[in-house]
Each structure stands twice: as C-alpha cells, then as structure tokens.
Scaffold this motif. Structure first.
Motif, short mmCIF file in Angstrom:
data_model
loop_
_atom_site.label_atom_id
_atom_site.label_comp_id
_atom_site.label_asym_id
_atom_site.label_seq_id
_atom_site.Cartn_x
_atom_site.Cartn_y
_atom_site.Cartn_z
N ASN A 177 35.23 -19.03 22.04
CA ASN A 177 33.88 -18.88 21.49
C ASN A 177 32.87 -19.07 22.61
N ALA A 178 32.05 -18.03 22.88
CA ALA A 178 31.09 -18.08 23.98
C ALA A 178 30.05 -19.18 23.79
N LEU A 179 29.64 -19.44 22.54
CA LEU A 179 28.66 -20.48 22.28
C LEU A 179 29.20 -21.85 22.66
N VAL A 180 30.46 -22.08 22.36
CA VAL A 180 31.09 -23.36 22.71
C VAL A 180 31.18 -23.51 24.23
N VAL A 181 31.48 -22.41 24.92
CA VAL A 181 31.56 -22.45 26.39
C VAL A 181 30.20 -22.84 26.97
N LEU A 235 24.13 -29.85 22.27
CA LEU A 235 24.29 -30.14 20.85
C LEU A 235 24.16 -28.86 20.01
N VAL A 236 23.15 -28.05 20.32
CA VAL A 236 22.89 -26.85 19.52
C VAL A 236 24.01 -25.81 19.69
N PHE A 237 24.37 -25.52 20.93
CA PHE A 237 25.38 -24.48 21.16
C PHE A 237 26.76 -24.90 20.64
N ILE A 238 27.12 -26.17 20.84
CA ILE A 238 28.41 -26.64 20.32
C ILE A 238 28.42 -26.55 18.80
N THR A 239 27.35 -26.99 18.17
CA THR A 239 27.29 -26.98 16.70
C THR A 239 27.35 -25.56 16.16
N PHE A 240 26.55 -24.66 16.70
CA PHE A 240 26.55 -23.28 16.22
C PHE A 240 27.87 -22.58 16.56
N GLY A 241 28.45 -22.93 17.72
CA GLY A 241 29.73 -22.33 18.09
C GLY A 241 30.84 -22.68 17.12
N LEU A 296 27.59 -30.03 11.95
CA LEU A 296 27.27 -31.20 12.77
C LEU A 296 27.68 -32.49 12.05
N VAL A 297 27.40 -32.57 10.77
CA VAL A 297 27.80 -33.75 9.99
C VAL A 297 29.31 -33.89 9.98
N ASP A 298 30.00 -32.77 9.82
CA ASP A 298 31.47 -32.82 9.80
C ASP A 298 32.02 -33.26 11.14
N LEU A 299 31.45 -32.74 12.24
CA LEU A 299 31.92 -33.15 13.56
C LEU A 299 31.68 -34.64 13.79
N ALA A 300 30.53 -35.13 13.36
CA ALA A 300 30.21 -36.54 13.53
C ALA A 300 31.15 -37.44 12.74
N THR A 358 25.41 -37.75 19.42
CA THR A 358 24.22 -37.37 18.65
C THR A 358 23.15 -38.46 18.75
N VAL A 359 23.59 -39.73 18.66
CA VAL A 359 22.64 -40.84 18.79
C VAL A 359 22.05 -40.86 20.20
N ALA A 360 22.88 -40.61 21.22
CA ALA A 360 22.38 -40.58 22.60
C ALA A 360 21.32 -39.50 22.78
N THR A 361 21.56 -38.32 22.20
CA THR A 361 20.58 -37.24 22.29
C THR A 361 19.28 -37.62 21.60
N ALA A 362 19.39 -38.27 20.44
CA ALA A 362 18.19 -38.70 19.73
C ALA A 362 17.40 -39.70 20.56
N LEU A 363 18.08 -40.63 21.22
CA LEU A 363 17.39 -41.60 22.06
C LEU A 363 16.68 -40.92 23.23
N ILE A 364 17.35 -39.94 23.84
CA ILE A 364 16.73 -39.21 24.95
C ILE A 364 15.50 -38.44 24.46
#
Length: 448
Positions: free
Chosen positions: A50-54, A108-114, A127-131, A141-147
């Motif tokens: 999957n190109a989005l995941v890459v 976060l966005v590309f992995i989730t959509f991929g 995203l909820v399922d992956l978490a 996800t928490v780290a990204t929110a903090l950033i």
C-alpha cells in the motif's frame, strides 16, 4: 552627543576560520548523513504493498530523526553554543519543531488512511481499531497530540500572549512525547527490527541524543556549580534602576567564560530560588570574580538590589556566541543600546585591535557604566561616542553611523541593545554594505 577621541591601538590578525560556519556545516552534514542512513535502512527493510502506508512509514522515520535532532539543539552543548549561539539554536529548534509536527501528522494520517483502504473501516474507525489492537499505536497518537499542543503554543501569536513560565511548562510535555514515540517505534517499527544494523542504529541515535541532553542540561551545570561554589560577594547600585552584582567562588580561573557571554542565574533565596534569568557578564572574567549589571525591569531583576553578600548562586553557562571568537577583521565597531552596554563593556575589555564604541541612550543619565567605558577606551586606544536623544529621529541611521565610523564596512560589528534598536541598526548596516559575516549579535532566547 559626546565624543572621546583617542589614539588607535595596533591591529591584530583575526582568525581566518569562521567557527559559526564550521558548526553550521557540521550540523547540516550530521542531519543529512542520518537522513541518508534512515532512508537506506528503510529501503532495505522492504516496502508495503500500500503506497499510503509506505509514505506514512517514511514520514514516521524522518519524524523520529527530527525528534532526536531536536534534543541535540536544546542540549546546550558548549561547543555548539559558543559557535552558533543559544538564540540561533533556539530558532532552529523552533523551525525543526514545526517540521517534526507536520511529519508526525503525515505519519498518522497516511498510515491510518492506508490501513483503512485495506479494510472495510472508515479512517476514524481504523485509527480507533489500531489504537485498541496494535501495541504502541495509542502511545504514538498521544505523542502526536502533545506535539500538536506544543506547536500551537509556540506559534508567535500564542507565544506573545503566554507568560514564559506557562509556555515553558507546556513545552516540557515534549519530553513525554519523545518517550512515547520511542516506545512506539520499538513496539511496532518494522524498520527498527528489520535487521541488527537497523536496531543498533536507532538505539545509538536515541541514546546519543538523550546523553547529549542530560550532559548539557543537567550533568555539566551540576559539575560546574559543585566545583565553583558561587556566592554573592557584593551588590553595588549603579543608579536608581541599575545594580551590579559581584559573584565569587572557587577555581574561577577554570570556568570557561568569555567576555560577551551570559549565564542563567538562579539566586538561592527563599523567594527567588526557582527563577532563572539570563544576564550577561558586564566585565571580562578575571579568574577571581564575575560581575553582572542589571536594570530593574520586573520583580525579579528589581529584587537583585536586596541580595545579601554570601547568598548562594546556581549558574548555568556560560552561554552565547557574542564573543571575540567570531572576529573576521582586525578592527571592530561595538554598538550598545541602553543596558545592552553590559556585554559590550566586557567585550571591549578583552578585544584587541582598534575599536570604536557607540553607546546609544535616551539621555546621559541613562549611560550605565559610561565612566568605565571611557577609562577602558583611553587605556586601549579606542574611540568612544555617546549618542543621546529620543528614538525618533533615528540617531544611528546610515548617514549618522557612516559619519561616526567612515570605515565601517572594514570592521567587525558587535551589536547589543533593545530589539527595536537592534532591528533598526541591522537595517542600517545592510544599507551601508557591511557584509553579514562581519555582523555579530545575539538575542536572549530560551527553549525547552
């Protein structure tokens, strides 16, 4: 305007090596080399179908690299600080931080959509399922929110509205984000575990960045303060608003401080021990004592007048690249505005070659340390100009400055003063054709 004409001292040959350029090139090369290694290791690990995941994985890897680079920029390592300056390192830290923010959001966005493309779930549900099902994703996800929060409060508009203490407290959550991101990478990073070489590389990168931070921000300050045992020796009022504080201690001849540098001073009194403020040295270090001269601009600076001799001092530093280390020409021009004269006065004491000093103040009564400047100028064969008057009209415009220093383009220029004055003078210097490499200035700017 008053002028003290003096005979020039013989010039000396400055160094041909530009320390700032060497340090900048080294940092750029270090970042580029690590980016190349990260790319190579990712390619060797293979690609997802999957190109989005890459794309998401590459964004995450570069985000991890930028995060480690951020730690290096705020580590306050002496070698880097003396050559680049804390203000410029802080500015790089700020812009690298925005780059980090966008790479993590992209990850976060590309992995989730991929992964959503490969399943029957929408991106939010994915995203909820992956978490919930994949170890480390919730931490990432928490780290990204903090950033994101730190990035929001670091925007100029938000930064201007926040007290420094509030901004600094929020900024400390970056370290929590670093820990969460690292544990996420260890748990699910396919590149991290793809080979022994990849694992060794990432552990080495994070351990080195962490060690630099701990060394520069904790171990080195503790070691220096335990060695030197700094105490207030005397407090001398210069006028109604300005006071000089003399600091003594043990083995100060071993303290690697230079004229023009500053420390983060923490005076260990009951009501001020928790406050650290940046104040420049107002005299060149002589191996027996240090001196700072401060104008009352708030409760903290005003309280220095009431310090008692013997008060313990915890000082971090010395910091700053506003030193003679960066000279490129035999002759110098030192421009000071108001209490910005403190590092300039110290620099005049140390600098060799013919110097011209321009001290800009609103009125003669505001010319702090001017008697000392006059004595130093006479002793060193420097020209001293006291420029007085209101900010408008500009008393240091191109015509006025060229009249005071006709050979200004042939000199190194050291500039320190209030931000509006510095901005105006920098424009004047550019208009007069002074090469950028000959202009030296530093703004107090702290990060992390």
């Amino acid at each position: 305007m008053t002028t003290v004409p003096t005979a020039p001292s013989p010039p000396v040959s400055p160094t041909s090596v530009r320390p700032a350029a060497v340090a900048r090139t080294g940092l750029y090369a270090l970042l580029a080399a690590n980016a190349a290694v990260v790319t190579l290791l990712a390619v060797q690990a293979g690609f997802a179908s999957n190109a989005l995941v890459v794309i998401g994985r590459f964004a995450g890897l570069y985000g991890a690299l930028l995060m480690a680079f951020q730690l290096l920029l705020v580590a306050r390592l002496p070698w880097l600080d003396r050559r680049i300056g804390m203000d410029r390192l802080t500015n790089w830290h700020r812009w690298t931080g925005f780059g980090l923010l966008w790479t993590l959001v992209a990850h976060l966005v590309f992995i989730t959509f991929g992964y959503a493309r490969s399943s029957s779930l929408d991106p939010v549900s994915e995203l909820v399922d992956l978490a919930e099902t994949v170890e480390g994703v919730l931490r990432a996800t928490v780290a990204t929110a903090l950033i994101l929060v730190v990035g929001a409060v670091s925007a100029r508009r938000a930064r201007r509205r926040l007290a420094y203490e509030t901004w600094h407290f929020i900024h400390l959550y970056t370290y929590a984000a670093v820990v969460l991101a690292f544990t996420h990478q260890v748990a699910v990073g396919t590149t991290f575990t793809a080979s022994a070489a990849a694992t060794a590389y990432w552990y080495t990168l994070w351990i080195t960045a962490g060690a630099a931070l701990v060394t520069g921000r904790l171990l080195l300050p503790l070691r220096r303060n335990l060695r030197h045992r700094l105490r207030v020796e005397a407090v001398v009022p210069e006028n109604d608003q300005v006071v000089s504080v003399y600091i003594t201690g043990r083995h100060l001849d071993r303290l690697p401080a230079r004229a023009g540098q500053f420390f983060l001073w923490r005076f260990l009194t009951r009501d001020r021990w928790w406050q650290a403020n940046p104040y420049s040295l107002s005299a060149a270090p002589d191996g027996t004592r240090l001196r700072l001269t401060v104008k009352a601009a708030g409760a903290g600076s005003a309280s220095l007048r009431h310090l008692r001799p013997g008060t313990r001092v915890f000082a971090e530093g010395p910091y700053g690249a506003f030193t003679a280390l960066h000279r490129t020409r035999p002759a110098s021009l030192l421009i000071a505005g108001g209490v910005g004269v403190t590092p300039v006065r110290a620099l005049l004491e140390e600098i060799d070659g013919h110097a011209v000093v321009v001290h800009r103040v609103a009125a003669e009564r505001d010319a702090v340390l001017h008697d000392e400047l006059r004595q130093l100028a006479l002793a060193k064969g420097a020209d001293l100009h006291l420029v007085t008057g209101p900010p408008v009209p500009d008393r240091l415009g191109p015509r006025e400055l060229a009249a005071l220093v006709p050979d200004i383009a042939e000199r190194d220029v050291f500039l320190c003063g209030p931000p509006p004055m510095m901005t105006a003078v920098l424009g004047t210097l550019r208009e007069l054709g002074v090469p950028a490499r000959q202009i030296h200035f530093e703004r107090f700017s702290l990060a992390g």
